[in-house]
Design a protein around this motif. Structure first.
Motif, PDB file in Angstrom:
ATOM      1  N   MET A  27       0.835  -1.200   0.000  1.00  0.00           N
ATOM      2  CA  MET A  27       0.000   0.000   0.000  1.00  0.00           C
ATOM      3  C   MET A  27       0.872   1.254   0.000  1.00  0.00           C
ATOM      4  O   MET A  27       0.612   2.216  -0.738  1.00  0.00           O
ATOM      5  CB  MET A  27      -0.904   0.007   1.227  1.00  0.00           C
ATOM      6  CG  MET A  27      -1.916   1.127   1.259  1.00  0.00           C
ATOM      7  SD  MET A  27      -3.426   0.704   0.386  1.00  0.00           S
ATOM      8  CE  MET A  27      -4.116  -0.517   1.501  1.00  0.00           C
ATOM      9  N   GLY A  28       1.913   1.234   0.816  1.00  0.00           N
ATOM     10  CA  GLY A  28       2.803   2.380   0.865  1.00  0.00           C
ATOM     11  C   GLY A  28       3.537   2.618  -0.440  1.00  0.00           C
ATOM     12  O   GLY A  28       3.910   3.756  -0.758  1.00  0.00           O
ATOM     13  N   ASP A  29       3.725   1.544  -1.218  1.00  0.00           N
ATOM     14  CA  ASP A  29       4.413   1.668  -2.509  1.00  0.00           C
ATOM     15  C   ASP A  29       3.493   2.182  -3.609  1.00  0.00           C
ATOM     16  O   ASP A  29       3.934   2.960  -4.463  1.00  0.00           O
ATOM     17  CB  ASP A  29       4.984   0.302  -2.939  1.00  0.00           C
ATOM     18  CG  ASP A  29       6.143  -0.148  -2.074  1.00  0.00           C
ATOM     19  OD1 ASP A  29       6.785   0.712  -1.437  1.00  0.00           O
ATOM     20  OD2 ASP A  29       6.394  -1.366  -2.016  1.00  0.00           O
ATOM     21  N   VAL A  30       2.237   1.733  -3.622  1.00  0.00           N
ATOM     22  CA  VAL A  30       1.381   2.007  -4.785  1.00  0.00           C
ATOM     23  C   VAL A  30       0.395   3.152  -4.573  1.00  0.00           C
ATOM     24  O   VAL A  30      -0.156   3.669  -5.550  1.00  0.00           O
ATOM     25  CB  VAL A  30       0.609   0.735  -5.220  1.00  0.00           C
ATOM     26  CG1 VAL A  30       1.563  -0.404  -5.500  1.00  0.00           C
ATOM     27  CG2 VAL A  30      -0.432   0.328  -4.196  1.00  0.00           C
ATOM     28  N   VAL A  31       0.148   3.538  -3.328  1.00  0.00           N
ATOM     29  CA  VAL A  31      -0.747   4.665  -3.061  1.00  0.00           C
ATOM     30  C   VAL A  31       0.107   5.884  -2.767  1.00  0.00           C
ATOM     31  O   VAL A  31       0.768   5.955  -1.722  1.00  0.00           O
ATOM     32  CB  VAL A  31      -1.703   4.370  -1.888  1.00  0.00           C
ATOM     33  CG1 VAL A  31      -2.552   5.598  -1.566  1.00  0.00           C
ATOM     34  CG2 VAL A  31      -2.596   3.178  -2.213  1.00  0.00           C
ATOM     35  N   ARG A  32       0.098   6.826  -3.682  1.00  0.00           N
ATOM     36  CA  ARG A  32       0.924   8.026  -3.556  1.00  0.00           C
ATOM     37  C   ARG A  32       0.033   9.259  -3.505  1.00  0.00           C
ATOM     38  O   ARG A  32      -0.104  10.016  -4.460  1.00  0.00           O
ATOM     39  CB  ARG A  32       1.892   8.119  -4.735  1.00  0.00           C
ATOM     40  CG  ARG A  32       2.894   6.977  -4.832  1.00  0.00           C
ATOM     41  CD  ARG A  32       3.885   7.021  -3.687  1.00  0.00           C
ATOM     42  NE  ARG A  32       4.931   6.021  -3.815  1.00  0.00           N
ATOM     43  CZ  ARG A  32       5.931   5.877  -2.947  1.00  0.00           C
ATOM     44  NH1 ARG A  32       5.983   6.688  -1.896  1.00  0.00           N
ATOM     45  NH2 ARG A  32       6.836   4.942  -3.113  1.00  0.00           N
TER      46      ARG A  32
END
Length: 309
Positions: A27-32
């Motif tokens: 989630m931290g990688d793909v939700v910006r």
């Protein structure tokens, strides 16, 4: 104090700390986005392994705002109601996304949900769930809908069936009086279908975002034929219990019973299709078993406990 943001992402969790960590890291990688709160709803008030994972990630500099909610009452409905109540308490919240703790988002997941909602005006938007097997599965898994991601055209759709990849608007949640998830389904599953059926009856609208994909772990024990058939039985049972609420009284019960008997007749006749080359034999048997689950529910049989199989 609870955080505040226009978009909330809710993750109910129960004794899956490793899966939750994987989800939150992805989630931290793909939700910006800077307008998001990730709500981890811990439903194991004693162990709190999931809460510990979330707090450790937060302490390590997690890129999104994290909020941990301890839900002491166990059960599917209890945790989903606590999530909804917490999000609705934030006056800034306009969108609530739901994803389960044994899943993780693929790139573009949240943006695709939001874009579909904006384009269609739908009050609830769903997306596909792709199975990821933890061990090489038997060849027959391709014969069952249990492990097939649902595919539909992008845009407005008539109905959605589950909450494991879902975006809800505040308007949708305002249409259904609390408790949003009926506690009669707390241990059986089917609470999401019941909620979505009540929402449709209240005038709610639905959309489908084919590019808003999530992946779901499928452990080896779920690739046994016995597990798949028990799952189909439970689907038939809980689906019928939800439909029964929409058709109260003797007349409603009789109409569902007649429909279920007719379906059983059709599915029984359809068993002969298993002899055809290339037939999806597991699907054929599964649909037949699902009919018996429907009749079991209408006869007042007890519900199968979610997770018991």
């Amino acid at each position: 104090m609870n955080p505040s943001a226009p978009i909330w992402i809710a993750v109910p969790t129960f004794r899956r700390p490793d899966r939750l960590r994987h989800l939150l890291e992805r989630m931290g990688d793909v939700v910006r986005r800077g307008d998001v709160v990730v709500l981890v709803a811990e439903n194991d008030a004693r162990g709190q392994e999931g809460a510990a994972v979330a707090r450790a990630l937060e302490a390590a500099g997690y890129p999104l705002t994290l909020h941990v909610l301890i839900v002491e009452q166990p059960g599917l409905c209890a945790v989903r109601n606590a999530i909804t109540e917490t999000a609705m308490a934030d006056p800034a919240m306009r969108l609530l996304a739901m994803i389960d703790d044994d899943e993780w988002p693929q790139p573009g997941w949240l943006d695709a949900l939001i874009a579909c909602q904006a384009e269609t005006g739908a009050e609830v938007v769903g997306g596909p769930v792709d199975p990821q097997f933890s061990a090489p599965p038997p060849r027959w898994v391709s014969e069952t809908l249990v492990f097939r991601a649902e595919e539909r055209p992008k845009g407005v759709t008539d109905m959605l069936w589950a909450s494991n990849n879902l975006l809800l608007t505040r308007r949708a949640l305002e249409r259904v009086a609390p408790p949003w998830f009926d506690m009669r389904f707390n241990r059986s599953g089917g609470e999401d279908l019941d909620f979505l059926m009540r929402l449709r009856a209240a005038g709610g609208t639905f959309g489908w975002a084919p590019h808003a994909r999530v992946s779901e772990w499928v452990p080896a024990e779920r690739t046994r034929l016995s597990w798949v058939l028990r799952r189909m039985w439970r689907i038939g049972c809980t689906e019928t219990l939800a439909r029964r609420k929409q058709r109260p009284g003797l007349t409603g019960g009789l109409s569902l019973f007649a429909r279920s008997l007719a379906l059983l007749g059709l599915r029984t006749a359809g068993l002969a299709g298993m002899l055809m080359p290339g037939a999806r034999r597991v699907d054929i048997v599964g649909q037949w078993v699902k009919c018996w689950g429907r009749l079991h529910a209408l006869a007042g049989g007890s519900q199968t406990l979610y997770g018991a199989d």
